[in-house]
Design a protein around this motif. Structure first.
Motif, PDB file in Angstrom:
ATOM      1  N   THR A   4       1.029  -1.427  -0.072  1.00  0.00           N
ATOM      2  CA  THR A   4      -0.123  -0.059   0.089  1.00  0.00           C
ATOM      3  C   THR A   4       0.732   1.291  -0.077  1.00  0.00           C
ATOM      4  N   ARG A   7       2.436   1.811  -3.380  1.00  0.00           N
ATOM      5  CA  ARG A   7       1.609   2.130  -4.365  1.00  0.00           C
ATOM      6  C   ARG A   7       1.416   3.479  -4.221  1.00  0.00           C
ATOM      7  N   GLU A   8       1.197   4.100  -2.897  1.00  0.00           N
ATOM      8  CA  GLU A   8       0.900   5.449  -2.708  1.00  0.00           C
ATOM      9  C   GLU A   8       2.380   6.374  -3.042  1.00  0.00           C
ATOM     10  N   LEU A  11       2.248   6.750  -7.097  1.00  0.00           N
ATOM     11  CA  LEU A  11       1.022   7.508  -7.375  1.00  0.00           C
ATOM     12  C   LEU A  11       1.524   8.942  -7.078  1.00  0.00           C
ATOM     13  N   ASN A  12       2.005   9.506  -5.714  1.00  0.00           N
ATOM     14  CA  ASN A  12       2.451  10.723  -5.329  1.00  0.00           C
ATOM     15  C   ASN A  12       3.770  11.110  -6.552  1.00  0.00           C
ATOM     16  N   ALA A  55      -5.018   5.483 -12.127  1.00  0.00           N
ATOM     17  CA  ALA A  55      -4.697   5.400 -10.838  1.00  0.00           C
ATOM     18  C   ALA A  55      -4.145   6.703 -10.101  1.00  0.00           C
ATOM     19  N   ALA A  56      -3.488   7.514 -10.757  1.00  0.00           N
ATOM     20  CA  ALA A  56      -2.805   8.772 -10.381  1.00  0.00           C
ATOM     21  C   ALA A  56      -4.249   9.587 -10.206  1.00  0.00           C
ATOM     22  N   ASP A  58      -7.297   8.964  -9.901  1.00  0.00           N
ATOM     23  CA  ASP A  58      -8.034   8.191  -8.653  1.00  0.00           C
ATOM     24  C   ASP A  58      -7.506   8.937  -7.269  1.00  0.00           C
ATOM     25  N   HIS A  59      -6.037   8.872  -7.170  1.00  0.00           N
ATOM     26  CA  HIS A  59      -5.311   8.971  -5.964  1.00  0.00           C
ATOM     27  C   HIS A  59      -5.320  10.794  -5.809  1.00  0.00           C
ATOM     28  N   LYS A  62      -8.766  11.868  -4.539  1.00  0.00           N
ATOM     29  CA  LYS A  62      -8.687  11.561  -2.981  1.00  0.00           C
ATOM     30  C   LYS A  62      -7.952  12.577  -2.285  1.00  0.00           C
ATOM     31  N   LEU A  63      -6.926  13.080  -2.906  1.00  0.00           N
ATOM     32  CA  LEU A  63      -6.274  14.209  -2.449  1.00  0.00           C
ATOM     33  C   LEU A  63      -6.947  15.414  -2.244  1.00  0.00           C
TER      34      LEU A  63
END
Length: 188
Positions: A4, A7-8, A11-12, A55-56, A58-59, A62-63
């Motif tokens: 996790t 992955r984060e 994406l960051n 995915a980026a 989606d991330h 969320k941010l």
């Protein structure tokens, strides 16, 4: 580092690259490098660039939602302590300072939104990011307008996005609290 967290981190890193180098500069290898991960790590998690971009996005959404939640708490505190005018000034100040503190999120959002407008494989990405970014503006306009149904949220959000875009791209001055407050007042 667990899956996790890895992955984060990726994406960051992807968001950072989208903001600094654009869509073409964000490659699997570049994400590995900026994230200080072994070569091939990003490809293992996201076999295609489109998968990584989605995915980026989606991330990033969320941010943006997390930032909205924090603004809502601050707004509620200001209203309770100092009244509505102080709360509106607080929101305007937060949105103006956001232009600096989260410039990379804004630029990544613009990059992904433009890509989504041009690429069928990113369908829906622009709408998702726009909704996430406009959520705080819609929330505050509804609160400060006493729940009126005809508040021009899109107009207000468009004006704020335009001012932020000009600043983020070096074409205009930093948004000020007075500018954002004036936008809120003018659309109400």
């Amino acid at each position: 580092m667990n899956k996790t967290a890895r992955r984060e981190t990726m994406l960051n890193g992807a968001i950072s690259l989208l903001a600094s180098k654009g869509l073409e500069g964000m490659t699997h290898r570049a994400v590995d490098e900026i994230s200080s991960l072994p070569q091939g790590s990003t490809s293992y998690y996201f076999s295609k660039k489109t998968d990584l971009l989605i995915a980026a996005a989606d991330h990033l959404a969320k941010l943006l939602e997390k930032d909205c939640d924090e603004l809502q708490v601050g707004f509620a505190d200001k209203v309770a302590q100092n009244g509505m005018d102080a709360a509106v000034a607080y929101v305007a100040d937060e949105l103006a300072s956001y232009a600096d503190s989260s410039r990379h999120l804004f630029l990544a959002r613009m990059e992904l939104t433009l890509a989504a407008a041009r690429r069928d494989d990113l369908s829906g990405v622009g709408d998702k990011l726009t909704a996430a970014a406009r959520r705080p503006i819609a929330f505050f306009l509804k609160l400060i307008s006493d729940g009126k149904d005809d508040v021009p949220i899109e107009t207000c959000a468009g004006l704020i996005d335009g001012i932020a875009l000009m600043y983020a791209t070096g074409q205009g001055p930093k948004p000020s609290t007075e500018q954002v407050s004036a936008i809120f007042r003018s659309v109400l």
